[in-house]
Design a protein around this motif. Structure first.
Motif, PDB file in Angstrom:
ATOM      1  N   ARG A  37      35.108  61.302  48.500  1.00  0.00           N
ATOM      2  CA  ARG A  37      34.252  61.655  47.377  1.00  0.00           C
ATOM      3  C   ARG A  37      33.016  62.400  47.833  1.00  0.00           C
ATOM      4  N   PRO A  38      32.518  63.333  47.011  1.00  0.00           N
ATOM      5  CA  PRO A  38      31.261  64.006  47.346  1.00  0.00           C
ATOM      6  C   PRO A  38      30.145  62.979  47.497  1.00  0.00           C
ATOM      7  N   GLY A  39      29.326  63.154  48.511  1.00  0.00           N
ATOM      8  CA  GLY A  39      28.214  62.248  48.734  1.00  0.00           C
ATOM      9  C   GLY A  39      28.578  61.010  49.531  1.00  0.00           C
ATOM     10  N   THR A  40      29.843  60.891  49.953  1.00  0.00           N
ATOM     11  CA  THR A  40      30.246  59.739  50.736  1.00  0.00           C
ATOM     12  C   THR A  40      29.533  59.746  52.082  1.00  0.00           C
ATOM     13  N   VAL A  41      29.057  58.601  52.520  1.00  0.00           N
ATOM     14  CA  VAL A  41      28.375  58.486  53.804  1.00  0.00           C
ATOM     15  C   VAL A  41      29.394  58.670  54.920  1.00  0.00           C
ATOM     16  N   SER A  42      29.097  59.558  55.866  1.00  0.00           N
ATOM     17  CA  SER A  42      30.072  59.857  56.914  1.00  0.00           C
ATOM     18  C   SER A  42      30.182  58.750  57.942  1.00  0.00           C
ATOM     19  N   ASP A  43      29.063  58.117  58.295  1.00  0.00           N
ATOM     20  CA  ASP A  43      29.087  57.049  59.287  1.00  0.00           C
ATOM     21  C   ASP A  43      29.480  55.745  58.604  1.00  0.00           C
ATOM     22  N   LEU A  44      30.655  55.246  58.915  1.00  0.00           N
ATOM     23  CA  LEU A  44      31.167  54.042  58.267  1.00  0.00           C
ATOM     24  C   LEU A  44      30.229  52.853  58.426  1.00  0.00           C
ATOM     25  N   ARG A  45      29.495  52.804  59.529  1.00  0.00           N
ATOM     26  CA  ARG A  45      28.622  51.660  59.775  1.00  0.00           C
ATOM     27  C   ARG A  45      27.389  51.677  58.867  1.00  0.00           C
ATOM     28  N   ARG A  46      27.229  52.735  58.095  1.00  0.00           N
ATOM     29  CA  ARG A  46      26.164  52.801  57.099  1.00  0.00           C
ATOM     30  C   ARG A  46      26.702  52.585  55.685  1.00  0.00           C
ATOM     31  N   VAL A  47      27.940  52.129  55.603  1.00  0.00           N
ATOM     32  CA  VAL A  47      28.569  51.858  54.305  1.00  0.00           C
ATOM     33  C   VAL A  47      28.571  50.350  54.083  1.00  0.00           C
ATOM     34  N   GLY A  48      28.052  49.929  52.936  1.00  0.00           N
ATOM     35  CA  GLY A  48      28.037  48.510  52.603  1.00  0.00           C
ATOM     36  C   GLY A  48      29.337  48.091  51.947  1.00  0.00           C
ATOM     37  N   ILE A  49      29.637  46.810  52.030  1.00  0.00           N
ATOM     38  CA  ILE A  49      30.840  46.288  51.388  1.00  0.00           C
ATOM     39  C   ILE A  49      30.606  46.237  49.878  1.00  0.00           C
ATOM     40  N   ASP A 375      35.829  54.712  51.285  1.00  0.00           N
ATOM     41  CA  ASP A 375      36.048  55.079  49.891  1.00  0.00           C
ATOM     42  C   ASP A 375      35.841  53.912  48.933  1.00  0.00           C
ATOM     43  N   ASN A 376      36.016  52.685  49.413  1.00  0.00           N
ATOM     44  CA  ASN A 376      35.860  51.518  48.543  1.00  0.00           C
ATOM     45  C   ASN A 376      34.522  50.819  48.709  1.00  0.00           C
ATOM     46  N   GLY A 377      33.728  51.244  49.699  1.00  0.00           N
ATOM     47  CA  GLY A 377      32.432  50.631  49.927  1.00  0.00           C
ATOM     48  C   GLY A 377      31.330  51.297  49.132  1.00  0.00           C
ATOM     49  N   VAL A 378      30.104  50.865  49.387  1.00  0.00           N
ATOM     50  CA  VAL A 378      28.932  51.432  48.719  1.00  0.00           C
ATOM     51  C   VAL A 378      27.919  51.815  49.787  1.00  0.00           C
ATOM     52  N   PRO A 379      27.269  52.976  49.670  1.00  0.00           N
ATOM     53  CA  PRO A 379      26.296  53.380  50.690  1.00  0.00           C
ATOM     54  C   PRO A 379      25.121  52.409  50.743  1.00  0.00           C
ATOM     55  N   LEU A 380      24.697  52.098  51.951  1.00  0.00           N
ATOM     56  CA  LEU A 380      23.476  51.324  52.110  1.00  0.00           C
ATOM     57  C   LEU A 380      22.287  52.231  51.855  1.00  0.00           C
ATOM     58  N   ARG A 381      21.213  51.667  51.307  1.00  0.00           N
ATOM     59  CA  ARG A 381      20.011  52.459  51.126  1.00  0.00           C
ATOM     60  C   ARG A 381      19.437  52.812  52.497  1.00  0.00           C
ATOM     61  N   PRO A 382      18.732  53.931  52.624  1.00  0.00           N
ATOM     62  CA  PRO A 382      18.256  54.380  53.942  1.00  0.00           C
ATOM     63  C   PRO A 382      17.487  53.313  54.705  1.00  0.00           C
ATOM     64  N   GLU A 383      16.613  52.568  54.007  1.00  0.00           N
ATOM     65  CA  GLU A 383      15.820  51.569  54.722  1.00  0.00           C
ATOM     66  C   GLU A 383      16.677  50.418  55.213  1.00  0.00           C
ATOM     67  N   GLN A 384      17.830  50.169  54.513  1.00  0.00           N
ATOM     68  CA  GLN A 384      18.736  49.122  54.970  1.00  0.00           C
ATOM     69  C   GLN A 384      19.545  49.610  56.164  1.00  0.00           C
ATOM     70  N   ALA A 385      20.082  50.823  56.052  1.00  0.00           N
ATOM     71  CA  ALA A 385      20.930  51.343  57.108  1.00  0.00           C
ATOM     72  C   ALA A 385      20.172  51.531  58.407  1.00  0.00           C
ATOM     73  N   SER A 386      18.878  51.836  58.327  1.00  0.00           N
ATOM     74  CA  SER A 386      18.096  52.068  59.532  1.00  0.00           C
ATOM     75  C   SER A 386      17.497  50.801  60.100  1.00  0.00           C
ATOM     76  N   GLY A 387      17.651  49.694  59.381  1.00  0.00           N
ATOM     77  CA  GLY A 387      17.110  48.436  59.862  1.00  0.00           C
ATOM     78  C   GLY A 387      15.628  48.295  59.636  1.00  0.00           C
ATOM     79  N   CYS A 388      15.044  49.088  58.701  1.00  0.00           N
ATOM     80  CA  CYS A 388      13.605  49.068  58.480  1.00  0.00           C
ATOM     81  C   CYS A 388      13.181  48.145  57.343  1.00  0.00           C
ATOM     82  N   THR A 389      14.125  47.504  56.695  1.00  0.00           N
ATOM     83  CA  THR A 389      13.764  46.620  55.599  1.00  0.00           C
ATOM     84  C   THR A 389      13.000  45.419  56.129  1.00  0.00           C
ATOM     85  N   PRO A 390      11.832  45.104  55.589  1.00  0.00           N
ATOM     86  CA  PRO A 390      11.071  43.961  56.086  1.00  0.00           C
ATOM     87  C   PRO A 390      11.890  42.683  56.030  1.00  0.00           C
ATOM     88  N   CYS A 391      11.894  41.982  57.139  1.00  0.00           N
ATOM     89  CA  CYS A 391      12.548  40.669  57.234  1.00  0.00           C
ATOM     90  C   CYS A 391      14.053  40.742  57.010  1.00  0.00           C
TER      91      CYS A 391
END
Length: 430
Positions: A37-49, A375-391
């Motif tokens: 799909r258009p906009g799909t995150v290429s790095d699978l490790r940045r895709v949320g379940i 294709d069945n997952g959901v993209p993580l938000r940038p702050e989640q994927a980068s590990g910058c979310t507080p706590c």
């Protein structure tokens, strides 16, 4: 079944549009999976379940009557509690008053009372009592979010996504769990890696060298595989090639108890988001054991998951033989799992150090698996994927909290609409 894969380019594949890259002619799968799909995150490790499925978040024995249990799904804190009726409820783990975790609270009958100011909640998340609420004061919030919950196979499942989808969402069907001819071993372990590494580990049986000290020398042969929009299924022939094998491995495999050292046909299937494995001795129609597994993200970044597994083993014809073999089989499975955990956690550490996925996958089966998970997952938000979310926590984006309409010290409006809990197969021990 076929060993072919899609010839379309993807994030893990060479693309003819990149300089110096070429795509060999490959047979096309017989499935109808659409292009990424258009906009799909290429790095699978940045895709949320995807949250719109049933996920185990605790074993039944951990959720004791009149007690709370603090669970979590992808950074969402969830409190489970079993009331006087024996039914398990699942609520957002924060009091609507001061945000104190409700898992610190007290179960009274079938309500949960916050440990701080004694606000009381029903199983549907509605506030049933505020002991000191004076007349004429500002109306309090209605309560907190409740989750659809089901108890089956000795596990407590919640539906963390859109509750309107819970009733129609497929629920794991494991008839052998209740069969008198089988016995089930339950696994519940935390693994410090993205859930996708777990799917890859089990589906790619070419890693048997890792288990040489436990399984001896195994020559896996891929017989074929099939892929679709939500699944990948592979069949391997496991041929023993000598070497010392853990006694528990022989008891669990085609050798059985007093059997022969024969090849096994192993069928592994990722049916999003679950995974299954079946071991059928060559020349037989019935599996000697089967495994059902779910990998449930714990943190918002989804770099840690809790693996739940149900290993169902057929009882041999010799009475009591499986009972005697049980400790050896448990030891063997724990040794194999420990080796797999070492490998997948090393993969996650490499990803963390590099900040992205630099591996070079060559196995078409795993490339197709990655497509299914993406294709069945959901993209993580940038702050989640980068590990910058507080706590390591973040407010969930796929749902809203419970409404903030009127409610008194005792809510006369009755329960909020929710999918009711169901109880199936309670009490099966590990």
């Amino acid at each position: 079944m076929t060993e072919a894969r899609h010839d379309r380019p993807g994030p893990d594949r060479p693309s003819a549009s990149r300089p110096g890259a070429s795509v060999p002619h490959l047979p096309h799968h017989s499935d109808s999976r659409p292009a990424t799909r258009p906009g799909t995150v290429s790095d699978l490790r940045r895709v949320g379940i995807s949250p719109d499925h049933w996920y185990p978040v605790a074993t039944s024995r951990k959720v004791r009557r009149n007690r709370t249990f603090a669970a979590v799904f992808a950074g969402e804190r969830i409190v489970l509690y079993r009331g006087r009726s024996g039914v398990v409820h699942a609520l957002e783990d924060r009091c609507a008053h001061r945000q104190v975790p409700l898992s610190m609270g007290v179960v009274e009958g079938d309500i949960l009372r916050c440990c701080y100011h004694a606000w009381a909640y029903r199983g549907d998340g509605r506030i049933s009592q505020i002991p000191y609420l004076p007349k004429g004061c500002e109306r309090p919030p209605r309560g907190v979010r409740s989750y659809p919950v089901r108890e089956a196979y000795g596990l407590v499942f919640v539906f963390p996504g859109d509750p309107a989808l819970a009733e129609e969402a497929p629920f794991p069907f494991l008839p052998e769990y209740h069969s008198a001819t089988h016995r089930t071993m339950t696994f519940s372990r935390t693994v410090r890696c993205h859930y996708s590494f777990m799917h890859e580990n089990l589906l790619d049986m070419n890693h048997q060298f890792l288990h040489r000290s436990v399984l001896g020398r195994i020559r896996p042969e891929l017989l074929g595989y099939d892929a679709g929009p939500r699944h990948v299924e592979a069949r391997y022939l496991f041929v023993p090639a000598g070497g010392r094998k853990d006694r528990g491995a022989g008891l669990l495999s085609a050798e059985g108890i007093g059997g022969q050292d024969r090849p096994d046909v192993i069928t592994i299937r990722t049916e999003y988001p679950y995974q299954t494995l079946r071991d059928v001795p060559e020349g037989s129609d019935l599996p000697v054991f089967s495994l059902w597994a779910a990998y449930v993200p714990k943190d918002a970044e989804q770099r840690v998951n809790h693996a739940y597994g149900l290993l169902t083993i057929a009882k041999p014809s010799v009475p009591g033989a499986l009972h005697l073999a049980w400790p050896l089989i448990r030891r063997f499975t724990e040794r194999v799992f420990a080796q797999d955990r070492m490998a997948v956690e090393a993969e996650q550490r490499a990803w963390d150090e590099q900040g992205e996925d630099h591996n070079h996958e060559v196995f078409p089966l795993i490339l197709d698996l990655r497509d299914v998970l993406r294709d069945n997952g959901v993209p993580l938000r940038p702050e989640q994927a980068s590990g910058c979310t507080p706590c390591g926590m973040a407010a969930p984006s796929h749902h809203s909290a419970a409404g903030t309409g009127a409610a008194g010290a005792t809510d006369p409006a009755g329960p909020a609409p929710s999918a009711g809990p169901a109880v199936e197969g309670v009490g099966r021990s590990e």
